[in-house]
Design an enzyme around this catalytic site. Sequence first.
Site, PDB file in Angstrom:
ATOM      1  N   HIS A   1       0.832  -1.205   0.000  1.00  0.00           N
ATOM      2  CA  HIS A   1       0.000   0.000   0.000  1.00  0.00           C
ATOM      3  C   HIS A   1       0.868   1.257   0.000  1.00  0.00           C
ATOM      4  O   HIS A   1       1.933   1.279   0.598  1.00  0.00           O
ATOM      5  CB  HIS A   1      -0.934   0.004   1.215  1.00  0.00           C
TER       6      HIS A   1
ATOM      7  N   SER B   1      -6.590   3.456  -5.391  1.00  0.00           N
ATOM      8  CA  SER B   1      -5.967   4.254  -4.326  1.00  0.00           C
ATOM      9  C   SER B   1      -6.108   5.745  -4.579  1.00  0.00           C
ATOM     10  O   SER B   1      -6.376   6.519  -3.659  1.00  0.00           O
ATOM     11  CB  SER B   1      -4.490   3.891  -4.161  1.00  0.00           C
TER      12      SER B   1
ATOM     13  N   GLU C   1      -9.645   6.768  -3.776  1.00  0.00           N
ATOM     14  CA  GLU C   1      -9.895   6.722  -2.333  1.00  0.00           C
ATOM     15  C   GLU C   1      -9.235   7.898  -1.613  1.00  0.00           C
ATOM     16  O   GLU C   1      -9.859   8.550  -0.771  1.00  0.00           O
ATOM     17  CB  GLU C   1      -9.388   5.379  -1.775  1.00  0.00           C
ATOM     18  N   GLN C   2      -7.983   8.178  -1.948  1.00  0.00           N
ATOM     19  CA  GLN C   2      -7.301   9.288  -1.292  1.00  0.00           C
ATOM     20  C   GLN C   2      -7.939  10.625  -1.670  1.00  0.00           C
ATOM     21  O   GLN C   2      -8.117  11.495  -0.813  1.00  0.00           O
ATOM     22  CB  GLN C   2      -5.802   9.268  -1.617  1.00  0.00           C
TER      23      GLN C   2
ATOM     24  N   PHE D   1       1.387   3.375   6.917  1.00  0.00           N
ATOM     25  CA  PHE D   1       0.128   3.507   7.647  1.00  0.00           C
ATOM     26  C   PHE D   1      -0.992   3.221   6.652  1.00  0.00           C
ATOM     27  O   PHE D   1      -1.077   3.850   5.606  1.00  0.00           O
ATOM     28  CB  PHE D   1      -0.003   4.935   8.189  1.00  0.00           C
TER      29      PHE D   1
ATOM     30  N   MET E   1      -5.108   2.873   6.140  1.00  0.00           N
ATOM     31  CA  MET E   1      -6.429   3.167   6.682  1.00  0.00           C
ATOM     32  C   MET E   1      -7.410   3.239   5.528  1.00  0.00           C
ATOM     33  O   MET E   1      -7.108   3.840   4.498  1.00  0.00           O
ATOM     34  CB  MET E   1      -6.408   4.502   7.431  1.00  0.00           C
ATOM     35  N   ALA E   2      -8.551   2.597   5.698  1.00  0.00           N
ATOM     36  CA  ALA E   2      -9.628   2.720   4.717  1.00  0.00           C
ATOM     37  C   ALA E   2     -10.218   4.113   4.910  1.00  0.00           C
ATOM     38  O   ALA E   2     -10.950   4.358   5.863  1.00  0.00           O
ATOM     39  CB  ALA E   2     -10.677   1.639   4.933  1.00  0.00           C
ATOM     40  N   VAL E   3      -9.873   5.029   4.034  1.00  0.00           N
ATOM     41  CA  VAL E   3     -10.155   6.449   4.260  1.00  0.00           C
ATOM     42  C   VAL E   3     -11.545   6.890   3.828  1.00  0.00           C
ATOM     43  O   VAL E   3     -11.956   8.009   4.135  1.00  0.00           O
ATOM     44  CB  VAL E   3      -9.089   7.344   3.590  1.00  0.00           C
TER      45      VAL E   3
END
Length: 173
Positions: free
Chosen positions: A73, A90, A93-94, A125, A127-129
């Site tokens: 990730h 990704s 999501e970000q 780190f 995290m499912a943001v």
Amino acid sequence: MASTLRPRPSELDEEAFVATYGDVYEHSPWVAREAYRQGLTPVEDDPEALAAAMAAVLREAAAEDQMAVIRAHPDLAGKAALGGTLTEDSGREQAGAGLDQCTPEELERFQALNRAYRERFGMPFVMAVKGFHRRDILTAFETRLANDADEERRTAVEQVNRIARLRLRARAG
């Protein structure tokens, strides 16, 4: 079933299944391959059921295999994001969490926390943001830095599994 994945996982051969669903776990198609080998039925045509089957594979994997998935990730608001080299999932999501709109101060804080986290745990780190604002993510970062290594690996595995579940839900519409 509330929703069904298309193509239906239970109707695919191993190669087609891995080609279709292998990217749900960032750069880790082995999770999909192992889920397929454990057997898929029409029940797993539902995104929640397939997510549970795939999550069990990662949860039951050896710690070093879990770490490899976690390490696949990208850092949140990190070099890949800044350089535009995130995977499509990704990146979406970000951006959805506003990480592409950080102030210079927030970006600096993310970079410092990314460094501290990698130094402490040897992994990014994760995290499912989805559903979180960048300030919430910074707070979670700071909180999780207090975890011990085993607890944080387990937390990261559950976050990776949540990301995969959200990705499967999105594919089902």
